[in-house]
Scaffold this active site. Structure first.
Site, PDB file in Angstrom:
ATOM      1  N   HIS A  82       0.825  -1.213   0.000  1.00 28.76           N
ATOM      2  CA  HIS A  82       0.000   0.000   0.000  1.00 28.76           C
ATOM      3  C   HIS A  82       0.858   1.262   0.000  1.00 28.76           C
ATOM      4  O   HIS A  82       0.343   2.371   0.107  1.00 28.76           O
ATOM      5  CB  HIS A  82      -0.918  -0.033   1.238  1.00 28.76           C
ATOM      6  CG  HIS A  82      -2.044   0.916   1.204  1.00 28.76           C
ATOM      7  ND1 HIS A  82      -2.231   1.908   2.146  1.00 28.76           N
ATOM      8  CD2 HIS A  82      -3.078   1.046   0.339  1.00 28.76           C
ATOM      9  CE1 HIS A  82      -3.314   2.591   1.879  1.00 28.76           C
ATOM     10  NE2 HIS A  82      -3.846   2.101   0.786  1.00 28.76           N
ATOM     11  N   LYS A 106       3.169   4.371  -1.198  1.00 26.62           N
ATOM     12  CA  LYS A 106       3.265   5.287  -2.343  1.00 26.62           C
ATOM     13  C   LYS A 106       4.573   6.055  -2.184  1.00 26.62           C
ATOM     14  O   LYS A 106       4.729   6.848  -1.256  1.00 26.62           O
ATOM     15  CB  LYS A 106       2.099   6.275  -2.387  1.00 26.62           C
ATOM     16  CG  LYS A 106       0.734   5.637  -2.628  1.00 26.62           C
ATOM     17  CD  LYS A 106       0.040   5.294  -1.342  1.00 26.62           C
ATOM     18  CE  LYS A 106      -1.367   4.763  -1.630  1.00 26.62           C
ATOM     19  NZ  LYS A 106      -2.022   4.280  -0.395  1.00 26.62           N
ATOM     20  N   ASP A 147      16.745  10.554  -8.227  1.00 29.02           N
ATOM     21  CA  ASP A 147      18.195  10.780  -8.131  1.00 29.02           C
ATOM     22  C   ASP A 147      18.746  10.590  -6.719  1.00 29.02           C
ATOM     23  O   ASP A 147      19.844  11.050  -6.414  1.00 29.02           O
ATOM     24  CB  ASP A 147      18.563  12.176  -8.637  1.00 29.02           C
ATOM     25  CG  ASP A 147      18.410  12.298 -10.148  1.00 29.02           C
ATOM     26  OD1 ASP A 147      18.362  11.247 -10.828  1.00 29.02           O
ATOM     27  OD2 ASP A 147      18.313  13.435 -10.654  1.00 29.02           O
ATOM     28  N   HIS A 169      -9.148  10.942   1.953  1.00 28.84           N
ATOM     29  CA  HIS A 169      -8.188   9.853   1.795  1.00 28.84           C
ATOM     30  C   HIS A 169      -6.882  10.139   2.527  1.00 28.84           C
ATOM     31  O   HIS A 169      -5.923   9.383   2.441  1.00 28.84           O
ATOM     32  CB  HIS A 169      -7.917   9.620   0.299  1.00 28.84           C
ATOM     33  CG  HIS A 169      -7.324   8.296  -0.021  1.00 28.84           C
ATOM     34  ND1 HIS A 169      -5.992   8.127  -0.352  1.00 28.84           N
ATOM     35  CD2 HIS A 169      -7.867   7.050  -0.043  1.00 28.84           C
ATOM     36  CE1 HIS A 169      -5.756   6.846  -0.588  1.00 28.84           C
ATOM     37  NE2 HIS A 169      -6.869   6.167  -0.400  1.00 28.84           N
ATOM     38  N   LYS A 221      -4.054  10.635   5.553  1.00 24.74           N
ATOM     39  CA  LYS A 221      -3.631   9.878   6.738  1.00 24.74           C
ATOM     40  C   LYS A 221      -2.577  10.704   7.484  1.00 24.74           C
ATOM     41  O   LYS A 221      -1.370  10.582   7.240  1.00 24.74           O
ATOM     42  CB  LYS A 221      -3.033   8.514   6.353  1.00 24.74           C
ATOM     43  CG  LYS A 221      -3.951   7.651   5.461  1.00 24.74           C
ATOM     44  CD  LYS A 221      -3.528   7.716   4.030  1.00 24.74           C
ATOM     45  CE  LYS A 221      -4.133   6.679   3.119  1.00 24.74           C
ATOM     46  NZ  LYS A 221      -5.556   6.509   3.143  1.00 24.74           N
ATOM     47  N   ASP A 281       0.388  16.796  20.379  1.00 22.86           N
ATOM     48  CA  ASP A 281       0.980  17.845  21.215  1.00 22.86           C
ATOM     49  C   ASP A 281       1.669  18.936  20.399  1.00 22.86           C
ATOM     50  O   ASP A 281       2.512  19.672  20.929  1.00 22.86           O
ATOM     51  CB  ASP A 281       1.982  17.248  22.209  1.00 22.86           C
ATOM     52  CG  ASP A 281       1.300  16.441  23.309  1.00 22.86           C
ATOM     53  OD1 ASP A 281       0.081  16.619  23.508  1.00 22.86           O
ATOM     54  OD2 ASP A 281       1.982  15.625  23.961  1.00 22.86           O
TER      55      ASP A 281
END
Length: 453
Positions: free
Chosen positions: A182, A184, A189, A371, A373, A378
């Site tokens: 999952h 991405k 370089d 979508h 995450k 704090d």
């Protein structure tokens, strides 16, 4: 398929972090030239603590980070917060165009649509110029992408490798349908990395904020609704850690030998941020991302800010959120009001009553498919990545997150959180308890599938 899923049963660990600072050696950082001395590390961390709202809070989160994850804390990094598809794709494509040596890319979804073709053409153009492109694609995530799409990439000289093939006959080890990549990740370089929650798809073609309107944004995905997501652009020594994760994934999947390239150029100082790259996989004893997040929430003293797409918490995460709220921490969740997975949607909503009763504030983001995450604890501990707050991310998926320490980056994350909050609806306990029978039935049905969601 069901047999393959059942065979992958596992459980989450019990996380009981020791939040006291160790009496052993001080926390050491790594920089562009390798490990820093104790004095250098202390000077950088003291500077971050001074800029934090409470130095004791920063010290506690620093100790927590040092004690759980096994990847190094690196300093000298620059991190750019990217909001939604258009801004992220623009930055990614600009980096691809500027590539001179290699491009390593790890994707879950790569669609054969307008956005996917833009990336395909850009990658093939760089391959034609002598830049080596290596692409690792998840078999399930790209299941709907025509074979011809990848055949054109291979014909151009791009190395394309399939992660955990759906076809059992193509399995390289024991067939594990349930374990998906999952992550991405795009590395250019060896000095620039992009990571987060954004897939390569035209559903991200529109922005998620639109002033003066509560409706669906313009230039949205196929169903008229924009997708709200978050990515990071990183430069500095931490990029080498993301590179190691990509190369390790390629090797474990028995990918063909990679063309010799300068995958680890001399690291350069790009900024002042302290960052840790954290990858998790089902093969490990426990998810380091899960352990780190739970420990950060468990040590929270003032605030917990979470924006997450797929919220199906396990009992320990529920207990940790509840306990934080009950000890006076301001715990606020921004969750979807609409989704592409109604099972996940209703499985998560069945926990609202308990959390609201404990004092957790819950908001649902309107007008978009959420979508993102992201978590901020704090104001000094932030994480962005691919990991959802569900059993699938913590048990079954290969996931990737970055943890960024310090109040300066925390202010940026808080500003984005506030922006999402202004576009969200408050879920009040009494209002929630008046929801209809049909909704409750869906929640009960979804509960049966929580472990697999």
């Amino acid at each position: 398929m069901l047999l393959g899923v059942v065979a992958g049963c596992s459980s989450l660990p019990t996380i009981v972090p020791d939040l006291a600072r160790s009496n052993g050696p001080a926390v050491l950082l790594e920089g562009a030239r390798g490990p820093l001395s104790m004095a250098q590390s202390k000077a950088i961390l003291d500077g971050l603590a001074i800029r934090s709202p409470n130095t004791d809070i920063f010290d506690r989160h620093l100790a927590l980070e040092e004690g759980i994850a096994d990847s190094p804390l690196t300093t000298g990094n620059q991190v750019l917060l990217l909001q939604d598809g258009p801004a992220t794709y623009q930055a990614m494509l600009a980096a691809i165009v500027a590539a001179e040596d290699h491009i390593n890319m790890e994707v879950y979804i790569l669609d054969d649509d307008e956005v996917g073709q833009r990336f395909a053409q850009a990658l093939m153009a760089k391959q034609a110029q002598g830049v080596q492109v290596n692409l690792l694609r998840d078999s399930i995530g790209t299941f709907g992408t025509p074979a011809a799409f990848f055949e054109q990439l291979v014909a151009s000289g791009i190395q394309v490798h399939e992660f955990n093939p759906v076809n059992p006959l193509a399995a390289r080890d024991a067939w594990q349908l349930n374990q998906r990549n999952h992550r991405k990740l795009l590395i250019v370089d060896g000095h620039t990395a992009f990571m987060g929650g954004i897939n390569i798809s035209s559903v991200y073609s529109g922005g998620s904020f639109r002033s003066g309107s509560r409706g669906a944004p313009k230039n949205a995905g196929d169903d008229g609704t924009a997708w709200r997501d978050t990515d990071l652009k990183l430069q500095g020594p931490v990029v080498a850690d993301f590179q190691k994760i990509f190369l390790d994934d390629w090797a474990k999947q028995k990918g063909p030998p990679l063309a010799p390239r300068n995958y680890f150029p001399p690291a350069q100082t790009a900024g002042k941020l302290v960052v840790r790259a954290i990858g998790s996989s089902p093969e490990e004893p426990f998810s380091q991302i899960y352990a780190t997040l739970l420990s950060a929430i468990g040590s929270a003293e003032t605030s917990v800010r979470i924006t997450n797409a797929y919220f199906v918490p396990d009992p320990q995460l529920l207990d940790t959120l509840e306990a934080a709220a009950q000890r006076g921490v301001d715990v606020t969740l921004i969750l979807p009001s609409q989704t592409d997975s109604w099972l996940v949607f209703h499985a998560g909503r069945r926990h609202y009553d308990r959390l609201l009763l404990a004092g957790v504030r819950i908001y649902e983001r309107r007008g978009v498919i959420l979508h993102s995450k992201v978590a901020l604890i704090d104001g000094v501990w932030a994480t962005v990545g691919s990991t959802n707050l569900d059993w699938r991310s913590f048990l079954h998926n290969h996931e990737l997150n970055a943890v960024v320490l310090g109040a300066d980056f925390g202010h940026q994350v808080q500003a984005l959180f506030d922006k999402d909050l202004a576009a969200s609806d408050d879920i009040a306990l009494e209002q929630w308890r008046r929801r209809g029978l049909g909704v409750r039935v869906k929640e009960l049905f979804a509960r049966v599938w929580e472990y697999w969601l």
